[in-house]
Design an enzyme around this catalytic site. Structure first.
Site: not given
Length: 912
Positions: A490, A497, A754
């Site tokens: 990714e 974010d 995450e």
């Protein structure tokens, strides 16, 4: 009593002596150094010249500002003669203090312009001919390697070279370079510069950055050789989870322009053109996601020296430059910024070892090895271990994160890759000849090289570890763009974010140039309709921006303006921000963001409850209008400011009608719903206390744990503290049971996860489809640590710490806490300590700033300044400007102040 001041830490466009900038009218900044209180600048004078000797004579042939009244010391625009390409400017500044006394001129600083016009570039894009691009097979993989690596399109890295003669000694030489892909430059056997993964990631269809290198010491009269190695990088390598490469182009290419000035004033120019030669060598492939394979048996000894025989090499392909903008790199480059030795090595028979660095990092390892020729060592990287001690790699998805090194044999060999990076704490080493020892492998930390500006510490070890995790998460994900994660397939510049974390990042590091560069990526990624994207550069995720994601196009410029006082950034992005508001308003005439919500992520990765997505969207719609109104006024657009104020009022009215009842309950009754409504000023003042009570009741229902995802996490503790529930905020901070920051740390986290449930006692690892152990979003709590626990804040009406606010909220059983922050005006610090009922607060305010200091107390009469001024006539003496049952408020000038008060232990329940 006051002392004199002197300008220090001179910077141009945030950087120290930058080389090759392309800002036509650069801005200059300095910090004032001096001991004492009440120090301030009342005037300045800047002198700029084409040679430092002229500065010594205080005669600027380019600019002499004369004496300019005022306190401005940041972002002073160069006002001299227009500057041309490659022009070098030396400058110095002196200031006048509050007593009218002038300082000496500062030691000189400098900057140098880059190549400002397209015609300044004379080279072509050069690379490996298409006929030579046949894919090589993957290396002979050791047992257990993933066989699908051989199916990937991983071309060898081209080596390019040319030779040239310099007729006379070198006075000065500049090498301007960029690539479609990534590059490393070599001159006469030595590396040019220390940047890695240059030129960095931009949307190659819009603009490509170039770097400028001072190579004067790498050249000499006579024969010279210039070489380069290319990698696919973001241009032609693998990006994202689709398993695709070649997003921008099919192969890497180089563009260089070398200008050598000789002692007699003549010049020699060398550019990339069809005269260069190209071959492939030991780097069989090097890909950002997949890793690198290096066969030392295929090395090309001396290839970057002038005497090398390149008759077996092929001519390059040369293509003319197109209309894509070539722009100077505006931020600090990506570099190796630290090294880490292994914490432990676990040997697992027959020939496998697990190396633990003790810290999750972004980068690679340097390997030292000796063994037979043809021996292949495999280095596979992961963030965690499985319960049986093996490497956990399932969360990498299609990213291989594997390097191979094949030995040439003979003497000791040292290897580290060039054009890849990994996210990892553990390295699985297979095929190492002999026993792997700790001196044979070293972690190399890689990231955008941002100077550290902030430091937070307190009496709680877990909170100190949390701060370290936040900093390491920032280091690991600030690599050319603010990535979401550095390990799996990714690594995209997600806007959601970014807007959550931007304020925290500005405390930890000098982040302004980094964000300035990335905001250009955001602008390049706008849709024709004016929508900001979800990711920038816009790749893989091509939809228009979702609520809380697209809004970063407004939130990030506002935050940078607050932290650095940067009005030019607002001016550069104002039209884009205005177009975004128009885009939202046209699609949602009823002012509820129900249309054009893109991927609509909601409160991403919340646990235990959800928040209505249209509520989230409408809240951010309102906030954008409010922030743009303030930015419009900051740059003199008062009519626009009034218009956006009216838009904010109308969106707020629509929000209240749709989502708020007359008891202060907000639709969804979730923690994030209340946090947004309170933080974004969307509630009537009469209902704010009730809404805060509903929020606390929600937290109590969840056993005093948070439920917020990415959208709510940055607002939760601040709104609780502001509403008088600092004890609840501290309880959330200090929890060590799931879900909490402490739960991650108790399970070995060294960066931010995450997901709150990335690993739990009950279920083990979360789904490998999305489970990074190095994301920064939940690290947004760092902003609260600095601003509320330590107490360093700013006045939004006087940004850039022109007026500092020191307002700590002690609590949580902490006996001491503090932070320091090196602002654009100098060092700001706040440190408090409590001993029984005695509370001591030390506040440090930089010269040329003023401050409001709010001292917490349960006895206003007990508050004293420990080191009182010797004279009541001292203009720097603090003055009491307010008092209530919980605080005494002082107005102070610059300097260091120590306050004492009585603060009973029970006061922690009120956050003060």
């Amino acid at each position: 009593m006051t002392d004199s001041i002197a300008p220090v830490d001179l910077r141009c466009e945030y950087l120290v002596d930058p080389l090759g900038i392309d800002v036509a009218w650069p801005r200059l900044s300095w910090v004032l150094d001096g001991e004492g209180r009440g120090l301030r600048q009342t005037a300045h004078q800047i002198v700029a010249a084409s040679h430092p000797d002229r500065l010594a004579a205080e005669a600027g042939d380019l600019w002499d500002s004369g004496k300019v009244l005022g306190s401005e010391s940041a972002h002073v625009v160069y006002g001299g003669s227009p500057l041309g390409s490659r022009q070098r400017v030396w400058w110095t500044v002196r200031v006048w203090d509050q007593n009218g006394a002038a300082s000496p001129f500062s030691p000189p600083a400098c900057w140098e312009m880059g190549l400002l016009q397209p015609d300044d570039w004379r080279g072509s894009w050069i690379g490996l001919r298409r006929a030579d691009e046949a894919r090589r097979p993957a290396p002979d993989l050791p047992p257990g390697a993933r066989r699908d690596l051989a199916e990937l399109d991983l071309p060898p890295c081209p080596y390019l070279r040319t030779t040239f003669a310099l007729p006379r000694p070198v006075r000065r030489a500049r090498l301007y370079a960029t690539a479609r892909g990534v590059y490393e430059l070599r001159l006469n056997g030595r590396r040019a510069g220390d940047a890695v993964l240059a030129p960095g990631w931009t949307d190659y269809g819009h603009r490509i950055q170039y770097q400028t290198y001072d190579v004067s010491d790498l050249l000499s009269a006579g024969d010279n050789a210039l070489g380069a190695i290319l990698g696919t990088g973001w241009y032609a390598g693998y990006i994202g989870w689709h398993g695709e490469n070649k997003h921008y182009g099919v192969r890497p290419e180089l563009l260089v322009h070398l200008i050598v000035e000789h002692d007699d004033g003549s010049t020699t120019t060398v550019v990339s053109d069809e005269s260069w030669r190209v071959a492939t060598g030991p780097i069989r492939y090097s890909d950002l996601l997949m890793g690198e394979s290096y066969d030392a048996r295929a090395e090309l000894p001396g290839w970057d020296l002038p005497g090398y025989d390149d008759r077996g090499w092929q001519p390059v392909t040369a293509e003319p430059r197109d209309d894509v903008l070539l722009v100077a790199d505006r931020a600090e480059p990506v570099r190796v910024i630290a090294e880490l030795p292994p914490r432990s090595i676990a040997q697992r028979p027959p020939d496998l070892a697990i190396v633990d660095l003790g810290q999750n990092i972004t980068g690679w390892v340097r390997l030292r090895v000796r063994g037979p020729a043809g021996t292949t060592v495999r280095l596979r990287f992961g963030e965690r271990l499985n319960p049986d001690g093996t490497l956990y790699i399932e969360n990498m998805r299609t990213a291989h994160q594997t390097d191979f090194y094949t030995l040439r044999g003979g003497d000791d060999e040292t290897y580290e890759p060039r054009f890849t990076f990994h996210g990892f704490q553990y390295v699985e080493v297979t095929g190492y000849p002999g026993e792997l020892t700790t001196d044979a492998i070293t972690g190399r930390v890689v990231g955008s090289d941002l100077p550290t500006t902030g430091d937070f510490r307190c009496s709680n070890d877990m909170v100190n570890q949390l701060q370290r995790n936040i900093v390491w998460g920032q280091r690991g994900n600030f690599l050319s763009v603010p990535t979401d994660c550095p390990q799996r397939d990714e690594r995209l510049g997600w806007l959601g974010d970014a807007q959550v974390f931007v304020r925290t990042s500005c405390f930890n590091a000098a982040a302004a140039p980094f964000w300035t560069k990335w905001l250009t990526d955001v602008a390049d990624a706008r849709s024709p309709e004016g929508a900001f994207p979800d990711v920038a550069p816009r790749l893989i995720v091509t939809t228009d921006g979702a609520p809380a994601w697209g809004n970063a196009g407004v939130i990030v410029p506002w935050t940078l303006y607050q932290c650095y006082g940067d009005r030019r950034l607002i001016e550069e992005h104002y039209e884009a921000m205005a177009a975004w508001l128009t885009y939202l308003q046209d699609a949602n005439p009823d002012l509820l963001w129900t249309n054009r919500r893109g991927n609509d992520y909601g409160d991403w990765l919340a646990v235990g409850e959800s928040t209505p997505k249209d509520l989230i969207g409408t809240a951010f719609f309102a906030q954008d209008a409010r922030l743009l109104a303030r930015m419009a006024r900051a740059i003199g657009r008062t009519d626009d400011g009034a218009r956006y104020d009216d838009l904010f009022a109308r969106i707020t009215s629509a929000f209240r009608a749709a989502y708020v009842d007359d008891t202060g309950r907000v639709a969804g009754d979730s923690q994030t719903a209340y946090a947004l409504a309170l933080a974004m000023d969307l509630l009537p003042s009469a209902l704010r206390p009730a809404a805060a009570r509903h929020l606390v009741a929600n937290i109590a229902r969840h056993d005093w744990h948070l439920t917020t995802g990415f959208v709510g996490v940055s607002h939760l503790c601040p709104v609780l503290t502001e509403a008088g529930y600092g004890d609840v905020a501290y309880r959330l901070l200090l929890n060590e049971t799931f879900p909490s920051w402490g739960y991650m740390i108790a399970r070995g986290a060294t960066t931010m996860w995450e997901r709150w449930d990335g690993w739990t006692e009950e279920r083990g690892f979360q789904t490998p489809q999305m489970n990074s152990f190095n994301h920064y979003a939940f690290g947004a709590i760092g902003d609260w640590l600095y601003r509320y626990v330590a107490g360093i804040d700013l006045d939004p009406d006087r940004p850039g710490y022109e007026h500092v606010v020191v307002r700590p909220f002690p609590g949580g059983g902490l006996t001491h806490a503090g932070a320091s922050y090196r602002s654009v005006r100098g060092l700001v610090a706040s440190e408090w300590r409590r001993d029984g009922d005695t509370f001591l607060l030390t506040a440090t305010i930089p010269a040329n700033s003023t401050a409001t200091v709010l001292v917490p107390t349960t006895s206003p009469a007990s508050v004293t300044l420990v080191d009182e001024p010797t004279s009541t006539d001292d203009p720097s003496a603090p003055t009491v400007v307010g008092s209530d049952d919980e605080r005494v408020t002082f107005g102070v000038g610059s300097g260091r102040y120590l306050f004492r008060s009585t603060l009973t232990q029970s006061a922690a329940g009120r956050g003060g």
